[in-house]
Motif scaffolding. Structure first.
Motif, PDB file in Angstrom:
ATOM      1  N   MET A   1      -4.898   6.131  -0.700  1.00  0.00           N
ATOM      2  CA  MET A   1      -3.989   4.982  -0.767  1.00  0.00           C
ATOM      3  C   MET A   1      -4.130   4.284  -2.111  1.00  0.00           C
ATOM      4  O   MET A   1      -5.200   4.309  -2.729  1.00  0.00           O
TER       5      MET A   1
ATOM      6  N   ILE B   1      -9.337   4.648  -1.026  1.00  0.00           N
ATOM      7  CA  ILE B   1      -8.494   3.720  -1.789  1.00  0.00           C
ATOM      8  C   ILE B   1      -8.911   3.763  -3.258  1.00  0.00           C
ATOM      9  O   ILE B   1     -10.057   4.090  -3.579  1.00  0.00           O
TER      10      ILE B   1
ATOM     11  N   THR C   1     -10.398   2.606   5.187  1.00  0.00           N
ATOM     12  CA  THR C   1     -10.711   3.277   3.917  1.00  0.00           C
ATOM     13  C   THR C   1     -12.017   4.063   4.022  1.00  0.00           C
ATOM     14  O   THR C   1     -12.170   5.104   3.367  1.00  0.00           O
TER      15      THR C   1
ATOM     16  N   LEU D   1       0.854  -1.181   0.000  1.00  0.00           N
ATOM     17  CA  LEU D   1       0.000   0.000   0.000  1.00  0.00           C
ATOM     18  C   LEU D   1       0.893   1.236   0.000  1.00  0.00           C
ATOM     19  O   LEU D   1       1.776   1.366   0.846  1.00  0.00           O
TER      20      LEU D   1
ATOM     21  N   ALA E   1       0.652   5.084   0.672  1.00  0.00           N
ATOM     22  CA  ALA E   1      -0.315   5.945   1.352  1.00  0.00           C
ATOM     23  C   ALA E   1       0.162   7.391   1.385  1.00  0.00           C
ATOM     24  O   ALA E   1       1.367   7.670   1.490  1.00  0.00           O
ATOM     25  N   ASN E   2      -0.791   8.309   1.301  1.00  0.00           N
ATOM     26  CA  ASN E   2      -0.542   9.724   1.515  1.00  0.00           C
ATOM     27  C   ASN E   2      -0.322   9.911   3.010  1.00  0.00           C
ATOM     28  O   ASN E   2      -1.240   9.732   3.815  1.00  0.00           O
TER      29      ASN E   2
ATOM     30  N   LEU F   1      -3.159   9.928   6.084  1.00  0.00           N
ATOM     31  CA  LEU F   1      -3.199   8.776   6.988  1.00  0.00           C
ATOM     32  C   LEU F   1      -3.052   9.229   8.438  1.00  0.00           C
ATOM     33  O   LEU F   1      -3.788   8.761   9.320  1.00  0.00           O
TER      34      LEU F   1
ATOM     35  N   TRP G   1       4.741  10.510   1.148  1.00  0.00           N
ATOM     36  CA  TRP G   1       4.125   9.206   0.952  1.00  0.00           C
ATOM     37  C   TRP G   1       4.877   8.160   1.765  1.00  0.00           C
ATOM     38  O   TRP G   1       6.032   8.349   2.145  1.00  0.00           O
TER      39      TRP G   1
END
Length: 432
Positions: A273, A194, A183, A153, A155-156, A160, A294
């Motif tokens: 994500m 997502i 999510t 994954l 992810a930002n 998050l 990220w």
């Protein structure tokens, strides 16, 4: 139309190989002075990877004047048809770069050499048995698995953290239920939690399905492959379906995308994500806007544990090659631990070799290398790895069935019927 284009591309590729005179000076692959000429067809495409492969070929040639290797550029887009054409025409490269899930028909068809009597002990011992299983067809070993990539994954980081969700780790990943809840919490204000880029849904679904306890492909009492849709097979498929159609936490528009297609939306904050192959980190580094933060996270785990299927990149030797021993010696050189590290870094993937995987440069926190290395122990052979007829099942049965299911056009019962009933009819034709 696509099949015709692939066939035309394969024919052009084979013709190009013939016109460049890659066959060497004689029928036995030797020049008049006795120098052995080997052709190495590489599918490397990223500049770092191509450069690493070409440098290693140059180093080999400098140290082995009697066995010279020619680098031949191939393409992932057309490799299967191109190889089939070259095998049938007696013009196959000596050393073949491919992926393990593309080898079954070539191995069973007698086109790839059984490497068991040729592999040096060092190489056999360095690569774990679970990786060797990906290139074992029947009793023979028909390729050396050397690079692999888990799905992770991306992810930002800011989104998050703002959600308050527990950050998963390789030691304590999210469950699929927890992932679904996260999510939901990340969705809102024009943003999806997502996006699932599922233009090619089959390998993603099967490989992640192992973590839910599913396999889909099984062996009956006679050793024949059969399809069964069991409860574990519904964990990952059900999660994706419900994120898209029930929770609205996954972007429906992303289902027809490839991974690269989804990156602009990720950078723009439309998706919090993305589940992507480990090697996509290079594209993210190259394309992310300045200041974009990220992070790399492990995929969720279920009843099957923190495992997922992979189809490693492989190096094989053509059965028709007159110099198999020398071809394997070149493969052994290419996959020395230090060289395997160079190839892994060039492709932003993980090496299969245990010594290379332990290299500090593949275990740093920057760019998620440490997360990937920690996931290596949970990588397993893809469920359909050695199944004859898998390509036809994937293209004609599974791809349209999964696409319709994820979009909400059919339910779980119809998905199961099509995958299993239609699929078993396909497999039966290859196992008579």
């Amino acid at each position: 139309m696509r099949a015709a284009v692939r066939r035309a591309a394969a024919a052009v590729a084979v013709l190009a190989l013939l016109l460049t005179g890659c066959s060497g000076g004689g029928d036995d692959g030797r020049d008049a002075d006795g120098t052995i000429r080997l052709r190495f067809q590489s599918l490397a495409w990223q500049k770092e990877s191509v450069d690493a492969n070409k440098r290693l070929v140059k180093e080999w040639n400098a140290a082995h004047p009697d066995v010279q290797v020619e680098y031949v550029q191939g393409s992932w887009d057309s490799v299967h048809d191109q190889l089939l054409t070259s095998f049938e025409g007696g013009e196959a490269p000596d050393i073949i770069h491919d992926a393990s899930d593309d080898l079954a028909d070539f191995a069973y068809g007698g086109y790839l050499a059984d490497l068991r009597p040729l592999l040096p002990e060092r190489l056999k011992a360095d690569i774990p048995e679970q990786s060797w299983r990906t290139t074992t067809f029947g009793e023979g070993v028909h390729g050396v698995p050397f690079l692999q990539e888990p799905r992770v994954l991306i992810a930002n980081t800011k989104l998050l953290k703002a959600s308050g969700a527990r950050p998963p780790t390789p030691e304590r990943p999210w469950s699929w239920e927890e992932f679904r809840q996260v999510t939901k919490e990340l969705t809102g204000q024009g943003r999806y939690g997502i996006a699932w880029p599922l233009k090619e849904p089959v390998s993603v679904t099967l490989n992640l399905g192992l973590s839910g306890g599913g396999r889909l492909f099984h062996r009956d009492g006679d050793g024949k492959a059969v399809l069964r849709f069991e409860p574990g097979d519904g964990v990952v498929t059900g999660t994706i379906h419900d994120q898209v159609n029930t929770d609205r936490s996954a972007a429906r528009s992303a289902l027809g995308m490839g991974g690269s297609d989804a990156l602009p939306g990720f950078f723009g904050g439309r998706y919090a994500m993305l589940p992507l192959g480990f090697s996509y980190r290079q594209q993210i580094i190259q394309q992310a806007p300045e200041g974009f933060e990220w992070t790399v996270l492990p995929m969720p785990a279920g009843a099957g544990g923190a495992v997922q299927g992979v189809s490693p990149q492989t190096l094989s030797v053509a059965e028709e090659s007159p110099h198999k021993k020398e071809a394997v010696a070149f493969i052994d050189f290419l996959l020395r631990p230090a060289n395997m590290v160079r190839l892994a870094r060039g492709d932003w993937m993980l090496p299969t070799g245990t010594e290379a995987l332990a290299d500090p440069s593949l275990r740093g926190a920057e760019h998620g290398w440490a997360v990937g290395a920690a996931l290596a122990g949970g990588l397993r052979p893809a469920p359909a790895q050695s199944v004859r007829g898998y390509p036809e099942w994937k293209d004609k049965v599974a791809t349209p069935a999964y696409q319709e299911f994820y979009s909400g056009a059919i339910d779980t019962g119809e998905l199961s019927n099509r995958l299993v009933e239609d699929g078993n009819r396909v497999l039966a034709r290859y196992q008579r």
